[in-house]
Scaffold this motif. Structure first.
Motif, PDB file in Angstrom:
ATOM      1  N   CYS A  52     -18.487  43.269 -36.152  1.00 42.66           N
ATOM      2  CA  CYS A  52     -17.634  44.360 -35.653  1.00 42.66           C
ATOM      3  C   CYS A  52     -16.447  44.614 -36.589  1.00 42.66           C
ATOM      4  O   CYS A  52     -15.809  43.689 -37.067  1.00 42.66           O
ATOM      5  N   SER A  53     -16.168  45.897 -36.822  1.00 45.49           N
ATOM      6  CA  SER A  53     -15.036  46.248 -37.683  1.00 45.49           C
ATOM      7  C   SER A  53     -14.051  47.140 -36.932  1.00 45.49           C
ATOM      8  O   SER A  53     -13.254  47.849 -37.523  1.00 45.49           O
ATOM      9  N   GLY A  54     -14.145  47.126 -35.591  1.00 44.04           N
ATOM     10  CA  GLY A  54     -13.350  48.067 -34.793  1.00 44.04           C
ATOM     11  C   GLY A  54     -11.923  47.624 -34.515  1.00 44.04           C
ATOM     12  O   GLY A  54     -11.107  48.420 -34.069  1.00 44.04           O
ATOM     13  N   PRO A  59     -17.122  42.262 -29.387  1.00 44.16           N
ATOM     14  CA  PRO A  59     -17.488  43.476 -30.127  1.00 44.16           C
ATOM     15  C   PRO A  59     -16.893  44.713 -29.444  1.00 44.16           C
ATOM     16  O   PRO A  59     -16.937  44.802 -28.214  1.00 44.16           O
ATOM     17  N   CYS A  60     -16.339  45.638 -30.243  1.00 42.08           N
ATOM     18  CA  CYS A  60     -15.656  46.789 -29.640  1.00 42.08           C
ATOM     19  C   CYS A  60     -16.668  47.744 -29.013  1.00 42.08           C
ATOM     20  O   CYS A  60     -16.337  48.491 -28.105  1.00 42.08           O
ATOM     21  N   GLY A  61     -17.904  47.734 -29.507  1.00 46.33           N
ATOM     22  CA  GLY A  61     -18.940  48.605 -28.944  1.00 46.33           C
ATOM     23  C   GLY A  61     -18.872  50.029 -29.469  1.00 46.33           C
ATOM     24  O   GLY A  61     -19.738  50.831 -29.156  1.00 46.33           O
ATOM     25  N   ARG A  62     -17.832  50.345 -30.252  1.00 50.04           N
ATOM     26  CA  ARG A  62     -17.667  51.737 -30.701  1.00 50.04           C
ATOM     27  C   ARG A  62     -17.839  51.909 -32.210  1.00 50.04           C
ATOM     28  O   ARG A  62     -18.239  52.957 -32.681  1.00 50.04           O
ATOM     29  N   CYS A  63     -17.496  50.877 -32.965  1.00 49.62           N
ATOM     30  CA  CYS A  63     -17.544  51.044 -34.426  1.00 49.62           C
ATOM     31  C   CYS A  63     -19.009  51.169 -34.878  1.00 49.62           C
ATOM     32  O   CYS A  63     -19.940  50.839 -34.140  1.00 49.62           O
ATOM     33  N   CYS A  66     -20.986  47.917 -34.607  1.00 46.44           N
ATOM     34  CA  CYS A  66     -21.408  47.593 -33.237  1.00 46.44           C
ATOM     35  C   CYS A  66     -22.561  48.487 -32.807  1.00 46.44           C
ATOM     36  O   CYS A  66     -23.555  48.020 -32.254  1.00 46.44           O
TER      37      CYS A  66
END
Ligand SMILES: [Zn+2]
Length: 330
Positions: A52-54, A59-63, A66
């Motif tokens: 994840c890189s958000g 995990p941010c689930g948006r980046c 993810c």
């Protein structure tokens, strides 16, 4: 750490969240638990957390990382095995691949299925990789039985053991997944799966063979009875309130035939089943009392007694008849 779609296992979640907060996620984990316990779901979540890189809680689930991981298309999250254990050559190929830097994320994550079935030689290759692999590579070993892994491999990994999910939480997770299923059906599947959500998913999606809701309910009923917890039985009975008369009758018939089968088994007329068989935990007298109680319910059900009243009787009367009248009946 976020755990989308991963039910129960609160201790494990807390532990991993702490590791994630301190940026101390390990580079190799064994995810241990029986088939259907959520190893694949957790592997996906961990893999997403690792790439994840958000920013914020992972995990941010948006980046992008993810989304690609959850979509199963991230080039740096590599599923190895696809239903079978890796062979020596495949494990060597992974070792070769691991030394090629990641494409898009800062890390590469290898998810190894059926790790417990890998041969000793394949595990030796894996061990070398765990010891000498590049820093950016992480390994998630999925194992039904981690004891079958070489001790040397296990000692290089952190073992995360998945636990069965409680029936209330299982039901909640199943409701999210099967929004159109009836309450009774969800409760029955949640109880029958013994905390292994994958089993309940199979039952509800019709992959569990030819079992009908009545059989699922009957099994759930027997398990609760064998557990000897009055509250669990009451909960089960409450789940029957919304049944139609036909469904209620079908449940009673399925339950009686299951109980009879167990009675024959205790008398030695049928072969023993596995030690986990719920009926085996009930005495002959308890089985007979239950059959006779359900027989009375069936008669009333065939008459015109309301289903709400019948499930109330099951809730209040059965416990008393089977478990509280021991002294007088023996
Ligand atoms: Zn992310």
């Amino acid at each position: 750490m976020n755990f989308p779609g991963f039910a129960g296992n609160s201790d494990l979640k807390q532990y991993l969240s702490e590791q994630e907060r301190k940026a101390r996620l390990f580079h190799a984990y064994v995810l241990a638990g029986p088939p259907g316990s959520g190893k694949h779901t957790l592997a996906k979540i961990l893999a997403a957390a690792l790439v994840c890189s958000g920013g914020g809680t992972r995990p941010c689930g948006r980046c992008e990382n993810c989304r690609k991981t959850f979509g199963g298309i991230h080039p740096d999250v590599i599923w190895c095995g696809w239903g079978e254990a890796l062979l020596v050559e495949q494990t060597r190929a992974i070792r070769g691949d691991a030394f090629i830097r990641p494409n898009e994320a800062a890390r590469k994550v290898y998810i190894l299925e059926h790790a417990q079935e890998m041969s000793g030689r394949a595990q030796d290759v894996l061990l070398k990789l765990l010891e000498e692999g590049p820093d950016y590579a992480s390994f998630l070993l999925l194992a039904d039985n981690p004891a079958a892994l070489l001790q040397t491999v296990r000692s290089r990994c952190e073992v995360l053991t998945l636990s069965p999910v409680g029936s209330r939480e299982a039901e909640k997770a199943l409701r999210a997944r099967f929004p159109k299923a009836g309450r009774g059906e969800l409760a029955a599947a949640a109880a029958a799966c013994g905390g292994i959500l994958g089993e309940a998913v199979k039952l509800l999606s019709g992959q569990g063979g030819r079992e009908q809701p009545a059989q699922i309910r009957a099994q759930a009923f027997l398990q609760r009875l064998a557990g000897r917890r009055e509250l669990a039985l009451m909960e089960f009975a409450a789940g029957l309130e919304k049944c139609s008369r036909e469904e209620f009758l079908a449940f009673l018939e399925a339950a009686v035939s299951l109980l009879r089968e167990n009675l024959l088994r205790t008398a030695g007329f049928l072969p023993e089943k596995g030690p986990g068989e719920a009926g085996g935990l009930l005495s002959r007298r308890e089985l007979m009392e239950t059959i006779s109680f359900l027989g009375v319910l069936r008669e009333r059900c065939q008459g015109n007694v309301g289903i709400g009243h019948l499930s109330g009787l099951l809730s209040a009367g059965l416990w008393e008849a089977v478990f509280e009248a021991k002294e007088e009946l023996i």
